[in-house]
Scaffold this motif. Structure first.
Motif, mmCIF file in Angstrom:
data_model
loop_
_atom_site.group_PDB
_atom_site.id
_atom_site.type_symbol
_atom_site.label_atom_id
_atom_site.label_comp_id
_atom_site.label_asym_id
_atom_site.label_seq_id
_atom_site.Cartn_x
_atom_site.Cartn_y
_atom_site.Cartn_z
ATOM 1 N N ASP B 174 0.904 -1.083 0.050
ATOM 2 C CA ASP B 174 -0.003 0.023 -0.148
ATOM 3 C C ASP B 174 1.113 1.281 0.035
ATOM 4 O O ASP B 174 1.743 1.577 1.153
ATOM 5 C CB ASP B 174 -1.040 -0.257 1.148
ATOM 6 N N LEU B 175 0.864 1.764 -1.036
ATOM 7 C CA LEU B 175 1.754 3.178 -1.182
ATOM 8 C C LEU B 175 1.353 4.166 -0.241
ATOM 9 O O LEU B 175 2.027 5.250 -0.069
ATOM 10 C CB LEU B 175 1.520 3.718 -2.699
ATOM 11 N N ILE B 176 0.201 4.398 0.593
ATOM 12 C CA ILE B 176 0.331 5.187 1.495
ATOM 13 C C ILE B 176 0.668 4.960 2.792
ATOM 14 O O ILE B 176 1.392 5.636 3.320
ATOM 15 C CB ILE B 176 -1.571 5.478 1.796
ATOM 16 N N LEU B 177 0.485 3.666 3.060
ATOM 17 C CA LEU B 177 0.998 3.204 4.415
ATOM 18 C C LEU B 177 2.660 2.922 4.471
ATOM 19 O O LEU B 177 3.194 2.947 5.711
ATOM 20 C CB LEU B 177 0.358 1.709 4.836
ATOM 21 N N PRO B 179 5.370 4.992 2.426
ATOM 22 C CA PRO B 179 5.471 6.062 1.673
ATOM 23 C C PRO B 179 7.159 5.865 1.147
ATOM 24 O O PRO B 179 7.493 6.393 0.039
ATOM 25 C CB PRO B 179 5.549 7.371 2.587
ATOM 26 N N LEU B 182 6.947 3.829 -2.000
ATOM 27 C CA LEU B 182 6.737 4.738 -3.190
ATOM 28 C C LEU B 182 8.008 5.517 -3.736
ATOM 29 O O LEU B 182 8.255 5.604 -4.906
ATOM 30 C CB LEU B 182 5.499 5.690 -2.828
ATOM 31 N N GLU B 187 9.487 7.005 -7.392
ATOM 32 C CA GLU B 187 9.902 8.465 -7.373
ATOM 33 C C GLU B 187 11.338 8.560 -7.625
ATOM 34 O O GLU B 187 11.513 9.292 -8.354
ATOM 35 C CB GLU B 187 9.607 9.240 -5.910
ATOM 36 N N ALA B 216 -6.768 0.058 -9.362
ATOM 37 C CA ALA B 216 -6.276 -0.019 -7.949
ATOM 38 C C ALA B 216 -5.087 -0.635 -7.694
ATOM 39 O O ALA B 216 -4.100 -0.297 -6.956
ATOM 40 C CB ALA B 216 -7.458 -0.370 -6.853
ATOM 41 N N VAL B 217 -5.038 -1.838 -8.494
ATOM 42 C CA VAL B 217 -3.657 -2.626 -8.278
ATOM 43 C C VAL B 217 -2.541 -2.156 -8.852
ATOM 44 O O VAL B 217 -1.193 -2.455 -8.629
ATOM 45 C CB VAL B 217 -3.848 -3.964 -8.886
ATOM 46 N N PRO B 220 1.025 4.288 -9.639
ATOM 47 C CA PRO B 220 0.656 5.609 -10.217
ATOM 48 C C PRO B 220 1.676 5.988 -11.666
ATOM 49 O O PRO B 220 1.294 7.167 -12.126
ATOM 50 C CB PRO B 220 0.996 6.549 -9.173
ATOM 51 N N TYR B 270 2.894 -10.105 5.204
ATOM 52 C CA TYR B 270 2.189 -8.921 4.539
ATOM 53 C C TYR B 270 2.189 -8.974 3.005
ATOM 54 O O TYR B 270 1.286 -9.133 2.300
ATOM 55 C CB TYR B 270 2.743 -7.424 4.960
ATOM 56 N N ARG B 273 0.120 -12.105 1.848
ATOM 57 C CA ARG B 273 -1.127 -12.008 2.127
ATOM 58 C C ARG B 273 -1.468 -10.976 0.828
ATOM 59 O O ARG B 273 -2.768 -11.412 0.284
ATOM 60 C CB ARG B 273 -1.658 -11.400 3.195
ATOM 61 N N ARG B 274 -0.924 -9.960 0.613
ATOM 62 C CA ARG B 274 -1.403 -9.090 -0.490
ATOM 63 C C ARG B 274 -1.211 -9.797 -1.796
ATOM 64 O O ARG B 274 -1.732 -9.670 -2.819
ATOM 65 C CB ARG B 274 -0.435 -7.756 -0.430
#
Lengths: 313, 313
Positions: B174-177, B179, B182, B187, B216-217, B220, B270, B273-274
């Motif tokens: 998850d790119l929010i949890l 960073p 990301l 970047e 979603a998968v 960006p 993690y 699971r993902r």
């Protein structure tokens, strides 16, 4: 916290979604003196709210849309919100030359409410090119007691012919690890029809934020477009952006906010941790990069310092 | 598992990235009889691999790109991969009327490798409109011992003038949890320059998958475009898609795959699971919805049943 304001974001117009354009063509006179720090400090909360709600630098359907959206939030959610407790010089501020001005209005949710806080704002800046940059925004964050999405509306207008629109219900969970969340809030609700409508307009082009974080934080139904060229921005906002923004807001208020989830302790921790990153990043990266350039370091430090109390807590 | 194949995805061409078009204009003759189930069952592994690598229904730069990409994977990663152990009638299959045909080639990573498996494939279908649908794909999944992104390349061509391209390094977190994730993979690597290049082509239009899960998968920086109109698909693939796909693949092989992360037990859980959700959804939702329509239920059940052993484990 302070008592609830009875008139937060109260509209001086009684706007329906489909309004005659004659109603929204008026542009209130604007006195620069209102923005001086000493003047702002003497204004009452109601005065500051009224000035915020004037959206003095945008007109026509852009202004009417924002007044309508904020009035709707006030009418339907006002009883769940504290009054704005931002210091006067954070509710209104400008840079040293007066070429950039801004106004913010933030209301926290009552302890019994699922709303964390609602922030409305506008920024006006005279660009070196002679054109005016006008940003108007409404963002609403929820508490970890619900997993319903946050609300985000940004209109970024440069001159009369160029607009960037960002409208989204921002996911609170990783949509891959939580496919039921994707289904509940985005697939079963057919939220994508609004994106299809706006992205399908001949005047609209997909807008890619230069920030990969912004792209990642938004939902797969997010509306991100730049509008210009064939028809005027005025017409597109009136005929398309306004109805869609109201529908998304109404959905958010009705379906998301009112649906209290049974959020367990573990899930609350997860939501709080993820929300915390989203809010801190908004202040540090998004606002933190633009405010000093627009308003100078001193004003930026003052405004962002106060906002951090809400975004970073 | 079986021994490593020495010639998996071996190219019969020695293609450089910038090749003379005369080298790629040849289209191998194709015999339908090769696809009958009994015929496939009698072929050796090398025969099946060679037939897969023919990409018999696409030609020109589309075919040359796929041969080049798969040959590159073989050359650089072949020593880390088992040979293909798919049953012959899953390596090649067709519907009852012969109007839809497909070929898959799957190689698992050795126990010592960080590669979970690499899947190449092509599908050909004669549409009722008389046009041909041709899908060619390469996807590569990694094990939870590394957090480097997965690789995905899909080319979906309808007739000679319409192409949908999906090219991405799919995030594992998850790119929010996360960073830092990301920053590290998207970047700091300036991966977005490839998206900017392809999306900026006058022939390219942004493509929105109808599946919110697919949107979603992806990362960006994902490239999702439909190509057509002004220039031929042939030219766009040769001049733009091919070089970019090679650069992204080279980056994935070099920077991602070779950089062994220190993945702890909790992080492995993690990732596993993902990844599990991503892989299962690919089979159940993506392939599961299209394979029965293209190939009939019996063939779809056979092929997807075998794939589930890799995607669903």
């Amino acid at each position: 916290m302070a008592s609830i304001s009875a008139g937060f974001w109260r509209s001086t117009f009684n706007l329906s979604r489909h309004f005659p354009s004659s109603l929204i063509s008026s542009r209130p006179s604007f006195s620069r003196a209102r923005f001086s720090r000493s003047s702002a400090a003497m204004d009452s909360g109601d005065d500051l709210r009224s000035k915020f709600m004037e959206f003095p630098y945008v007109s026509g359907s852009h202004r009417a849309l924002m007044v309508d959206i904020l009035s709707t939030v006030e009418t339907r959610l006002g009883s769940s919100l504290e009054s704005c407790t931002l210091p006067p010089d954070v509710q209104q501020f400008e840079n040293s030359t007066g070429s950039a001005r801004g106004s913010l209005h933030l209301r926290s949710g009552l302890p019994s409410s699922q709303i964390d806080f609602v922030l409305g704002g506008w920024i006006h800046c005279e660009l070196p090119s002679g054109e005016a940059l006008n940003i108007t925004t409404l963002s609403a964050y929820l508490k970890p007691s619900t997993d319903a999405p946050h609300f985000l509306l940004d209109l970024i207008q440069i001159g009369p012919t160029s607009l960037v629109l960002i409208l989204d219900l921002t996911p609170r969970k990783d949509l891959i690890l939580y496919p039921d969340y994707l289904k509940k809030y985005y697939e079963d609700t057919n939220l994508d029809r609004h994106r299809v409508h706006i992205h399908g307009l001949p005047e609209a082009k997909p807008y890619h934020s230069p920030s990969l974080y912004v792209r990642a934080v938004l939902s797969p139904t997010a509306i991100l477009v730049s509008v210009g060229a064939e028809r005027s921005v005025e017409d597109v906002i009136r005929d398309h952006v306004w109805p869609v923004a109201r529908e998304v807001l109404d959905f958010w208020i009705g379906s998301c906010l009112c649906a209290v989830g049974n959020v367990g302790a573990k899930e609350r921790d997860y939501l709080a941790r993820r929300d915390g990153i989203i809010k801190r990043t908004t202040v540090e990266v998004d606002l933190g990069s633009s405010f000093p350039r627009l308003f100078g370091q001193e004003v930026a430090d003052r405004v962002l310092g106060v906002l951090s109390g809400y975004y970073g807590k």
